[in-house]
Design a protein around this motif. Structure first.
Motif, PDB file in Angstrom:
ATOM      1  N   PHE A 105       0.808  -1.220   0.000  1.00  7.40           N
ATOM      2  CA  PHE A 105       0.000   0.000   0.000  1.00  7.40           C
ATOM      3  C   PHE A 105       0.844   1.274   0.000  1.00  7.40           C
ATOM      4  O   PHE A 105       0.306   2.374   0.132  1.00  7.40           O
ATOM      5  CB  PHE A 105      -0.927   0.011   1.223  1.00  7.40           C
ATOM      6  CG  PHE A 105      -1.913  -1.127   1.249  1.00  7.40           C
ATOM      7  CD1 PHE A 105      -2.364  -1.716   0.074  1.00  7.40           C
ATOM      8  CD2 PHE A 105      -2.386  -1.624   2.460  1.00  7.40           C
ATOM      9  CE1 PHE A 105      -3.264  -2.766   0.097  1.00  7.40           C
ATOM     10  CE2 PHE A 105      -3.296  -2.681   2.490  1.00  7.40           C
ATOM     11  CZ  PHE A 105      -3.731  -3.252   1.312  1.00  7.40           C
ATOM     12  N   GLY A 106       2.161   1.122  -0.143  1.00 11.61           N
ATOM     13  CA  GLY A 106       3.041   2.289  -0.201  1.00 11.61           C
ATOM     14  C   GLY A 106       3.053   3.112   1.074  1.00 11.61           C
ATOM     15  O   GLY A 106       2.971   4.338   1.039  1.00 11.61           O
ATOM     16  N   LEU A 107       3.195   2.433   2.217  1.00 14.30           N
ATOM     17  CA  LEU A 107       3.146   3.116   3.514  1.00 14.30           C
ATOM     18  C   LEU A 107       4.525   3.327   4.113  1.00 14.30           C
ATOM     19  O   LEU A 107       4.642   3.591   5.314  1.00 14.30           O
ATOM     20  CB  LEU A 107       2.281   2.303   4.483  1.00 14.30           C
ATOM     21  CG  LEU A 107       0.850   1.977   4.048  1.00 14.30           C
ATOM     22  CD1 LEU A 107       0.154   1.125   5.096  1.00 14.30           C
ATOM     23  CD2 LEU A 107       0.071   3.256   3.795  1.00 14.30           C
ATOM     24  N   GLN A 108       5.588   3.235   3.304  1.00 18.69           N
ATOM     25  CA  GLN A 108       6.938   3.320   3.846  1.00 18.69           C
ATOM     26  C   GLN A 108       7.226   4.668   4.504  1.00 18.69           C
ATOM     27  O   GLN A 108       8.082   4.760   5.388  1.00 18.69           O
ATOM     28  CB  GLN A 108       7.975   3.041   2.743  1.00 18.69           C
ATOM     29  CG  GLN A 108       7.941   4.009   1.571  1.00 18.69           C
ATOM     30  CD  GLN A 108       6.976   3.577   0.483  1.00 18.69           C
ATOM     31  OE1 GLN A 108       6.162   2.681   0.698  1.00 18.69           O
ATOM     32  NE2 GLN A 108       7.075   4.195  -0.693  1.00 18.69           N
ATOM     33  N   CYS A 109       6.526   5.705   4.101  1.00 21.40           N
ATOM     34  CA  CYS A 109       6.753   7.031   4.688  1.00 21.40           C
ATOM     35  C   CYS A 109       5.556   7.501   5.511  1.00 21.40           C
ATOM     36  O   CYS A 109       5.481   8.681   5.888  1.00 21.40           O
ATOM     37  CB  CYS A 109       7.049   8.055   3.590  1.00 21.40           C
ATOM     38  SG  CYS A 109       8.547   7.675   2.642  1.00 21.40           S
ATOM     39  N   ALA A 110       4.622   6.620   5.756  1.00 22.81           N
ATOM     40  CA  ALA A 110       3.430   6.989   6.528  1.00 22.81           C
ATOM     41  C   ALA A 110       3.788   7.135   8.001  1.00 22.81           C
ATOM     42  O   ALA A 110       4.804   6.623   8.474  1.00 22.81           O
ATOM     43  CB  ALA A 110       2.342   5.940   6.344  1.00 22.81           C
ATOM     44  N   SER A 111       2.934   7.820   8.744  1.00 23.66           N
ATOM     45  CA  SER A 111       3.160   8.033  10.170  1.00 23.66           C
ATOM     46  C   SER A 111       2.962   6.723  10.933  1.00 23.66           C
ATOM     47  O   SER A 111       2.375   5.766  10.420  1.00 23.66           O
ATOM     48  CB  SER A 111       2.195   9.096  10.705  1.00 23.66           C
ATOM     49  OG  SER A 111       0.852   8.635  10.611  1.00 23.66           O
ATOM     50  N   SER A 112       3.449   6.715  12.174  1.00 24.58           N
ATOM     51  CA  SER A 112       3.294   5.530  13.010  1.00 24.58           C
ATOM     52  C   SER A 112       1.829   5.250  13.309  1.00 24.58           C
ATOM     53  O   SER A 112       1.444   4.099  13.547  1.00 24.58           O
ATOM     54  CB  SER A 112       4.065   5.698  14.323  1.00 24.58           C
ATOM     55  OG  SER A 112       3.615   6.854  15.017  1.00 24.58           O
ATOM     56  N   PHE A 113       1.004   6.288  13.272  1.00 25.26           N
ATOM     57  CA  PHE A 113      -0.430   6.094  13.493  1.00 25.26           C
ATOM     58  C   PHE A 113      -1.038   5.269  12.364  1.00 25.26           C
ATOM     59  O   PHE A 113      -1.825   4.344  12.606  1.00 25.26           O
ATOM     60  CB  PHE A 113      -1.143   7.447  13.587  1.00 25.26           C
ATOM     61  CG  PHE A 113      -2.644   7.333  13.631  1.00 25.26           C
ATOM     62  CD1 PHE A 113      -3.299   6.999  14.810  1.00 25.26           C
ATOM     63  CD2 PHE A 113      -3.412   7.540  12.482  1.00 25.26           C
ATOM     64  CE1 PHE A 113      -4.677   6.880  14.855  1.00 25.26           C
ATOM     65  CE2 PHE A 113      -4.797   7.412  12.521  1.00 25.26           C
ATOM     66  CZ  PHE A 113      -5.428   7.089  13.707  1.00 25.26           C
ATOM     67  N   ILE A 114      -0.660   5.587  11.122  1.00 25.73           N
ATOM     68  CA  ILE A 114      -1.214   4.865   9.959  1.00 25.73           C
ATOM     69  C   ILE A 114      -0.693   3.431   9.932  1.00 25.73           C
ATOM     70  O   ILE A 114      -1.465   2.480   9.716  1.00 25.73           O
ATOM     71  CB  ILE A 114      -0.855   5.587   8.648  1.00 25.73           C
ATOM     72  CG1 ILE A 114      -1.493   6.976   8.612  1.00 25.73           C
ATOM     73  CG2 ILE A 114      -1.323   4.768   7.444  1.00 25.73           C
ATOM     74  CD1 ILE A 114      -2.997   6.981   8.656  1.00 25.73           C
ATOM     75  N   THR A 115       0.602   3.239  10.165  1.00 32.70           N
ATOM     76  CA  THR A 115       1.157   1.885  10.099  1.00 32.70           C
ATOM     77  C   THR A 115       0.664   1.014  11.258  1.00 32.70           C
ATOM     78  O   THR A 115       0.586  -0.205  11.141  1.00 32.70           O
ATOM     79  CB  THR A 115       2.694   1.931  10.106  1.00 32.70           C
ATOM     80  OG1 THR A 115       3.142   2.675  11.250  1.00 32.70           O
ATOM     81  CG2 THR A 115       3.222   2.604   8.844  1.00 32.70           C
ATOM     82  N   GLY A 116       0.335   1.655  12.381  1.00 30.86           N
ATOM     83  CA  GLY A 116      -0.172   0.895  13.520  1.00 30.86           C
ATOM     84  C   GLY A 116      -1.678   0.750  13.537  1.00 30.86           C
ATOM     85  O   GLY A 116      -2.229   0.006  14.361  1.00 30.86           O
ATOM     86  N   LEU A 117      -2.366   1.452  12.620  1.00 30.56           N
ATOM     87  CA  LEU A 117      -3.826   1.451  12.598  1.00 30.56           C
ATOM     88  C   LEU A 117      -4.440   0.070  12.380  1.00 30.56           C
ATOM     89  O   LEU A 117      -5.401  -0.284  13.077  1.00 30.56           O
ATOM     90  CB  LEU A 117      -4.328   2.426  11.522  1.00 30.56           C
ATOM     91  CG  LEU A 117      -5.839   2.550  11.379  1.00 30.56           C
ATOM     92  CD1 LEU A 117      -6.458   3.080  12.675  1.00 30.56           C
ATOM     93  CD2 LEU A 117      -6.193   3.467  10.201  1.00 30.56           C
ATOM     94  N   PRO A 118      -3.940  -0.745  11.432  1.00 34.40           N
ATOM     95  CA  PRO A 118      -4.578  -2.062  11.229  1.00 34.40           C
ATOM     96  C   PRO A 118      -4.595  -2.933  12.484  1.00 34.40           C
ATOM     97  O   PRO A 118      -5.640  -3.492  12.833  1.00 34.40           O
ATOM     98  CB  PRO A 118      -3.723  -2.692  10.119  1.00 34.40           C
ATOM     99  CG  PRO A 118      -3.164  -1.534   9.376  1.00 34.40           C
ATOM    100  CD  PRO A 118      -2.897  -0.500  10.412  1.00 34.40           C
ATOM    101  N   GLN A 119      -3.469  -3.037  13.191  1.00 35.47           N
ATOM    102  CA  GLN A 119      -3.433  -3.884  14.373  1.00 35.47           C
ATOM    103  C   GLN A 119      -4.223  -3.264  15.521  1.00 35.47           C
ATOM    104  O   GLN A 119      -4.857  -3.989  16.303  1.00 35.47           O
ATOM    105  CB  GLN A 119      -1.987  -4.138  14.797  1.00 35.47           C
ATOM    106  CG  GLN A 119      -1.814  -5.210  15.851  1.00 35.47           C
ATOM    107  CD  GLN A 119      -2.283  -6.597  15.396  1.00 35.47           C
ATOM    108  OE1 GLN A 119      -2.598  -6.815  14.215  1.00 35.47           O
ATOM    109  NE2 GLN A 119      -2.345  -7.535  16.319  1.00 35.47           N
ATOM    110  N   SER A 120      -4.213  -1.942  15.618  1.00 34.16           N
ATOM    111  CA  SER A 120      -5.043  -1.293  16.631  1.00 34.16           C
ATOM    112  C   SER A 120      -6.519  -1.515  16.337  1.00 34.16           C
ATOM    113  O   SER A 120      -7.325  -1.722  17.251  1.00 34.16           O
ATOM    114  CB  SER A 120      -4.738   0.204  16.696  1.00 34.16           C
ATOM    115  OG  SER A 120      -3.472   0.439  17.264  1.00 34.16           O
TER     116      SER A 120
END
Length: 507
Positions: A105-120
């Motif tokens: 999904f091209g999230l390499q530069c996304a914030s920690s909130f976005i990358t942690g959102l699925p598991q949260s």
């Protein structure tokens, strides 16, 4: 010698006939002591659900990991470069671009909130599901049906998740996976312990933990075999077997006899209890049950009546709050340590295998703790886990081997405390609210887990935000043990009145 004159009937000592009639609880205990091969098969069938529950709980370790990359244009790219400041043509992922959710999904530069959102979102789904589904096992659906429904719905949603095209759809479906998965662990543990007598209660709990451990241990193997494939294959290979299992469980798993009796279905319960199959004992059980008010057909409001029972009695509410706080601390380390293996700077496949292997000696330790008091057992292992977590912060990256070793000891201690803790919950509350209370405790655990992905993300820069927080939380939560009673060797009660009476006698 003068003949002894027989006393008239009116002057004979009165005999309390009710004391001569065994209670329904005693009869159930006697019937459940006939634990043979069929009982073992039932326990294994029920526990297999935990195999799939473990895989869905920790699948994010691989599906949501940050993959490695390499430079394709050495003139403008080096290994120390910031990937977010480089043009896309100067670097490439190691392996397929769809290897993980981050790369797909091209999230390499996304914030920690976005990358942690699925598991949260997964944990938020667990929290909501625990509240909406748990009491149904105590009222209308029963333990077996909710296990089957939850496992089937979780697996089907996991298959659908491969159609996700962005992180928002993926997070929404992760929420649904967590929602359906939320009641599996609770129902399995309650169903197992209610299908056996007191002396077998701890043993069948070990069977559940072993199946959960087996699912956790198999996950890195499945991930390794699919290391050069899309993350979607990982979901498919863990979901299809779970769907097949759900069908088998529906056909062959039997319901809890204790729950059947609470629902007024005495004949079904007696058919399951070999110890009460005779006419005499069957009649005794029926006479004992006549004292219990018949269960009315549940309305939409009565489905959640078991929660109201907890608030009606001060001792139950006090006990509930204390055990929820304890669960939050123990559960945060239990689920947080495996998800934080990426912060160890170690091979992620071996790290998960080592963590999973710690569950085996933990199961053995839990088995030998059967005859030891619950409160000291939880306290000792929780304190040990907390100290090792804080030591991970002190050691840092200066001694990577020592940090890995400390993290494994911390996880072993947390798992052992968690195993004893789950059985402790079962013993604290009666059948009428047991599934509800166990689920409420798991809600507290899940509530703490919602913040774990963010702690882990922050812990990549400073361990105090991950391992430090874990250590402080688990040790602080142990203070609530002062408010809780000891339960070793106590038979399970069926109603709140029975539980209250037994607690008063033990004081």
């Amino acid at each position: 010698m003068a003949a002894i004159k027989e006393l008239p009937d009116s002057t004979r000592p009165l005999v309390d006939e009710e004391k001569l009639i065994p209670s329904s609880d005693e009869i159930i205990e006697n019937g459940l002591r006939n634990f043979g091969w069929s009982g073992l098969v039932q326990c294994i069938l029920v526990s297999i659900a935990m195999y799939f529950d473990a895989q869905q709980s920790f699948i994010a370790i691989y599906s949501d990991e940050y993959p490695t990359w390499h430079c394709t244009d050495p003139t403008i790219c080096t290994s120390d470069s910031d990937i977010c400041e480089l043009p896309k043509s100067s670097w490439a992922w190691d392996g397929p671009s769809s290897k993980t959710v981050i790369s797909d999904f091209g999230l390499q530069c996304a914030s920690s909130f976005i990358t942690g959102l699925p598991q949260s979102s997964f944990f938020i789904g667990c929290l909501v599901g625990s509240f909406l589904l748990a009491t149904l096992a105590d009222t209308s659906l029963g333990r077996k049906n909710l296990v089957v429904l939850s496992c089937l719905a979780m697996s089907i949603t996991s298959v659908i998740i491969v159609s996700s095209t962005n992180v928002w759809i993926y997070s929404a479906l992760k929420f649904l996976v967590g929602f359906w998965r939320s009641s599996i662990g609770t129902c399995v543990l309650v169903l197992l312990t209610e299908k056996v007598s007191t002396e077998w209660r701890f043993t069948v709990g070990i069977v559940e933990y072993f199946c959960f451990t087996l699912g956790y241990m198999c996950l890195p193997g499945i991930a390794y075999l699919n290391r050069n494939s899309s993350w979607k294959y990982l979901y498919v290979w863990t979901s299809i077997p779970a769907i097949c299992y759900s069908v088998i469980a529906y056909l062959f798993v039997t319901e809890s006899p204790r729950w059947l009796i609470m629902q007024g279905r005495e004949q079904e319960a007696m058919a399951m209890l070999k110890g009460v199959s005779s006419v005499e004992n069957g009649a005794t059980l029926t006479s004992s049950l006549l004292k219990v008010p018949p269960k009315q057909k549940a309305s939409i409001f009565q489905l959640y009546s078991s929660i109201a029972e907890l608030f009606e009695r001060s001792w139950a509410l006090k006990r509930m709050v204390a055990i929820m706080v304890l669960g939050l601390g123990v559960g945060m380390v239990y689920f947080g340590m495996p998800l934080a293996v990426g912060n160890l700077g170690f091979n992620i496949y071996l790290a998960v295998v080592f963590n999973a292997l710690m569950e085996i000696p933990s199961c053995v330790a839990t088995y030998f703790l059967e005859n030891y008091r619950r409160k000291p057992s939880i306290l000792v292992f929780s304190i040990a886990s907390g100290i090792c977590c804080i030591m991970c912060v002190v050691v840092g990256n200066a001694l990577p081997a020592a940090k890995v070793g400390l993290s494994l000891v911390a996880f072993f201690s947390a798992v052992t405390a968690y195993n004893v803790f789950l059985l402790y919950i079962i013993e604290l509350f009666p059948t009428s609210v047991r599934n509800t209370t166990t689920s409420l405790v798991r809600q507290a655990i899940v509530f703490g887990n919602i913040f774990i992905p963010f702690f882990i993300s922050a812990g990549r820069k400073n361990d105090i935000f991950s391992y430090g927080v874990f250590g402080v939380v688990i040790m602080s939560s142990c203070l609530t043990l002062v408010c809780l009673p000891e339960t070793i060797g106590i038979a399970l009660c069926d109603t709140m009145d029975q539980q209250e009476k037994k607690d008063n006698l033990s004081v």
